[in-house]
Design a protein around this motif. Structure first.
Motif, PDB file in Angstrom:
ATOM      1  N   HIS A   1     -22.675  -7.799  35.181  1.00 45.13           N
ATOM      2  CA  HIS A   1     -23.583  -8.065  34.068  1.00 45.13           C
ATOM      3  C   HIS A   1     -24.902  -7.376  34.399  1.00 45.13           C
ATOM      4  O   HIS A   1     -25.478  -7.610  35.464  1.00 45.13           O
ATOM      5  CB  HIS A   1     -23.804  -9.573  33.909  1.00 45.13           C
ATOM      6  CG  HIS A   1     -22.535 -10.329  33.715  1.00 45.13           C
ATOM      7  ND1 HIS A   1     -21.992 -10.552  32.473  1.00 45.13           N
ATOM      8  CD2 HIS A   1     -21.689 -10.890  34.608  1.00 45.13           C
ATOM      9  CE1 HIS A   1     -20.875 -11.250  32.606  1.00 45.13           C
ATOM     10  NE2 HIS A   1     -20.668 -11.453  33.895  1.00 45.13           N
ATOM     11  N   GLU A   2     -25.368  -6.524  33.491  1.00 43.42           N
ATOM     12  CA  GLU A   2     -26.581  -5.732  33.721  1.00 43.42           C
ATOM     13  C   GLU A   2     -27.728  -6.296  32.890  1.00 43.42           C
ATOM     14  O   GLU A   2     -27.569  -6.562  31.702  1.00 43.42           O
ATOM     15  CB  GLU A   2     -26.307  -4.279  33.328  1.00 43.42           C
ATOM     16  CG  GLU A   2     -27.456  -3.347  33.547  1.00 43.42           C
ATOM     17  CD  GLU A   2     -27.116  -1.904  33.181  1.00 43.42           C
ATOM     18  OE1 GLU A   2     -28.036  -1.086  33.235  1.00 43.42           O
ATOM     19  OE2 GLU A   2     -25.956  -1.611  32.833  1.00 43.42           O
ATOM     20  N   PHE A   3     -28.885  -6.473  33.529  1.00 42.08           N
ATOM     21  CA  PHE A   3     -30.058  -7.036  32.869  1.00 42.08           C
ATOM     22  C   PHE A   3     -31.278  -6.154  33.114  1.00 42.08           C
ATOM     23  O   PHE A   3     -31.434  -5.588  34.193  1.00 42.08           O
ATOM     24  CB  PHE A   3     -30.369  -8.435  33.428  1.00 42.08           C
ATOM     25  CG  PHE A   3     -29.281  -9.434  33.195  1.00 42.08           C
ATOM     26  CD1 PHE A   3     -29.292 -10.248  32.074  1.00 42.08           C
ATOM     27  CD2 PHE A   3     -28.239  -9.558  34.096  1.00 42.08           C
ATOM     28  CE1 PHE A   3     -28.285 -11.165  31.857  1.00 42.08           C
ATOM     29  CE2 PHE A   3     -27.225 -10.480  33.891  1.00 42.08           C
ATOM     30  CZ  PHE A   3     -27.243 -11.285  32.764  1.00 42.08           C
TER      31      PHE A   3
ATOM     32  N   THR B   1     -24.700 -21.101  39.832  1.00 43.12           N
ATOM     33  CA  THR B   1     -25.676 -21.612  38.869  1.00 43.12           C
ATOM     34  C   THR B   1     -27.065 -21.086  39.194  1.00 43.12           C
ATOM     35  O   THR B   1     -27.842 -20.755  38.304  1.00 43.12           O
ATOM     36  CB  THR B   1     -25.675 -23.158  38.885  1.00 43.12           C
ATOM     37  OG1 THR B   1     -24.356 -23.600  38.601  1.00 43.12           O
ATOM     38  CG2 THR B   1     -26.636 -23.723  37.867  1.00 43.12           C
ATOM     39  N   GLU B   2     -27.368 -20.976  40.479  1.00 43.28           N
ATOM     40  CA  GLU B   2     -28.663 -20.455  40.895  1.00 43.28           C
ATOM     41  C   GLU B   2     -28.844 -19.010  40.435  1.00 43.28           C
ATOM     42  O   GLU B   2     -29.917 -18.607  39.993  1.00 43.28           O
ATOM     43  CB  GLU B   2     -28.789 -20.544  42.416  1.00 43.28           C
ATOM     44  CG  GLU B   2     -30.130 -20.089  42.929  1.00 43.28           C
ATOM     45  CD  GLU B   2     -30.297 -20.278  44.421  1.00 43.28           C
ATOM     46  OE1 GLU B   2     -31.425 -20.099  44.887  1.00 43.28           O
ATOM     47  OE2 GLU B   2     -29.305 -20.592  45.119  1.00 43.28           O
ATOM     48  N   HIS B   3     -27.767 -18.225  40.491  1.00 42.95           N
ATOM     49  CA  HIS B   3     -27.835 -16.826  40.062  1.00 42.95           C
ATOM     50  C   HIS B   3     -28.071 -16.702  38.566  1.00 42.95           C
ATOM     51  O   HIS B   3     -28.658 -15.734  38.121  1.00 42.95           O
ATOM     52  CB  HIS B   3     -26.549 -16.086  40.434  1.00 42.95           C
ATOM     53  CG  HIS B   3     -26.452 -15.784  41.887  1.00 42.95           C
ATOM     54  ND1 HIS B   3     -27.180 -14.799  42.492  1.00 42.95           N
ATOM     55  CD2 HIS B   3     -25.733 -16.366  42.869  1.00 42.95           C
ATOM     56  CE1 HIS B   3     -26.911 -14.766  43.775  1.00 42.95           C
ATOM     57  NE2 HIS B   3     -26.035 -15.719  44.034  1.00 42.95           N
ATOM     58  N   ARG B   4     -27.610 -17.633  37.811  1.00 45.75           N
ATOM     59  CA  ARG B   4     -27.760 -17.560  36.356  1.00 45.75           C
ATOM     60  C   ARG B   4     -29.122 -18.033  35.875  1.00 45.75           C
ATOM     61  O   ARG B   4     -29.598 -17.583  34.839  1.00 45.75           O
ATOM     62  CB  ARG B   4     -26.675 -18.379  35.667  1.00 45.75           C
ATOM     63  CG  ARG B   4     -25.314 -17.767  35.785  1.00 45.75           C
ATOM     64  CD  ARG B   4     -24.278 -18.668  35.107  1.00 45.75           C
ATOM     65  NE  ARG B   4     -22.973 -18.088  35.207  1.00 45.75           N
ATOM     66  CZ  ARG B   4     -22.396 -17.397  34.230  1.00 45.75           C
ATOM     67  NH1 ARG B   4     -23.025 -17.231  33.098  1.00 45.75           N
ATOM     68  NH2 ARG B   4     -21.210 -16.890  34.405  1.00 45.75           N
TER      69      ARG B   4
ATOM     70  N   PRO C   1     -33.056 -15.230  38.402  1.00 46.00           N
ATOM     71  CA  PRO C   1     -33.711 -14.289  37.482  1.00 46.00           C
ATOM     72  C   PRO C   1     -35.213 -14.539  37.331  1.00 46.00           C
ATOM     73  O   PRO C   1     -35.995 -13.592  37.254  1.00 46.00           O
ATOM     74  CB  PRO C   1     -32.965 -14.507  36.163  1.00 46.00           C
ATOM     75  CG  PRO C   1     -31.609 -14.955  36.601  1.00 46.00           C
ATOM     76  CD  PRO C   1     -31.864 -15.824  37.807  1.00 46.00           C
ATOM     77  N   GLY C   2     -35.621 -15.788  37.306  1.00 46.90           N
ATOM     78  CA  GLY C   2     -37.050 -16.092  37.231  1.00 46.90           C
ATOM     79  C   GLY C   2     -37.789 -15.605  38.462  1.00 46.90           C
ATOM     80  O   GLY C   2     -38.901 -15.074  38.363  1.00 46.90           O
ATOM     81  N   GLN C   3     -37.173 -15.777  39.625  1.00 52.55           N
ATOM     82  CA  GLN C   3     -37.788 -15.295  40.862  1.00 52.55           C
ATOM     83  C   GLN C   3     -37.883 -13.774  40.860  1.00 52.55           C
ATOM     84  O   GLN C   3     -38.892 -13.202  41.273  1.00 52.55           O
ATOM     85  CB  GLN C   3     -36.994 -15.774  42.073  1.00 52.55           C
ATOM     86  CG  GLN C   3     -37.074 -17.259  42.289  1.00 52.55           C
ATOM     87  CD  GLN C   3     -36.172 -17.728  43.421  1.00 52.55           C
ATOM     88  OE1 GLN C   3     -35.275 -17.015  43.870  1.00 52.55           O
ATOM     89  NE2 GLN C   3     -36.414 -18.942  43.889  1.00 52.55           N
TER      90      GLN C   3
ATOM     91  N   ILE D   1     -39.250  -7.192  39.590  1.00 50.97           N
ATOM     92  CA  ILE D   1     -38.027  -6.393  39.693  1.00 50.97           C
ATOM     93  C   ILE D   1     -37.574  -6.049  38.274  1.00 50.97           C
ATOM     94  O   ILE D   1     -37.287  -6.939  37.472  1.00 50.97           O
ATOM     95  CB  ILE D   1     -36.945  -7.155  40.475  1.00 50.97           C
ATOM     96  CG1 ILE D   1     -37.427  -7.376  41.913  1.00 50.97           C
ATOM     97  CG2 ILE D   1     -35.614  -6.408  40.434  1.00 50.97           C
ATOM     98  CD1 ILE D   1     -36.559  -8.285  42.739  1.00 50.97           C
ATOM     99  N   PRO D   2     -37.516  -4.764  37.919  1.00 50.72           N
ATOM    100  CA  PRO D   2     -37.252  -4.386  36.528  1.00 50.72           C
ATOM    101  C   PRO D   2     -35.799  -4.495  36.083  1.00 50.72           C
ATOM    102  O   PRO D   2     -35.531  -4.626  34.889  1.00 50.72           O
ATOM    103  CB  PRO D   2     -37.722  -2.934  36.448  1.00 50.72           C
ATOM    104  CG  PRO D   2     -37.645  -2.432  37.845  1.00 50.72           C
ATOM    105  CD  PRO D   2     -37.866  -3.613  38.748  1.00 50.72           C
TER     106      PRO D   2
END
Length: 87
Positions: free
Chosen positions: A48-50, A16-19, A23-25, A31-32
């Motif tokens: 999953h690529e972001f 859950t932390e990864h989702r 990402p906010g951190q 980090i692009p």
């Protein structure tokens, strides 16, 4: 690629932390790009690529890779995901 131009984030915490939190951190650190790796039903990796939207400072999903990870950013890479599991 020189380490000063590449940033990697990796942690082995709650999914859950990864989702949500991570990402906010990552965005706050500038980090692009980032990948989130999960196991699929067949126990093989799904990547999953972001990419970060610079104006909104949020990540947008770009691709979901199964079988083979192919991407050009932050550098060209091709990874056979099944072979990674066999290591």
């Amino acid at each position: 690629m020189p380490s000063r131009r590449t940033r990697r984030g990796r942690s082995g915490t709650d999914p859950t932390e990864h989702r949500f939190r991570k990402p906010g951190q990552y965005a706050d650190k500038g980090i692009p790009y980032y990948w989130r790796v999960e196991r699929g039903i067949d126990d093989l990796p799904i990547v999953h690529e972001f990419h970060r939207d610079e104006e909104k400072n949020v990540y947008l999903p770009v691709a979901q890779h199964e079988g083979v990870l192919r991407t050009a950013v932050p550098y060209p890479v091709e990874i056979d995901l099944a072979a990674v599991v066999e290591l």
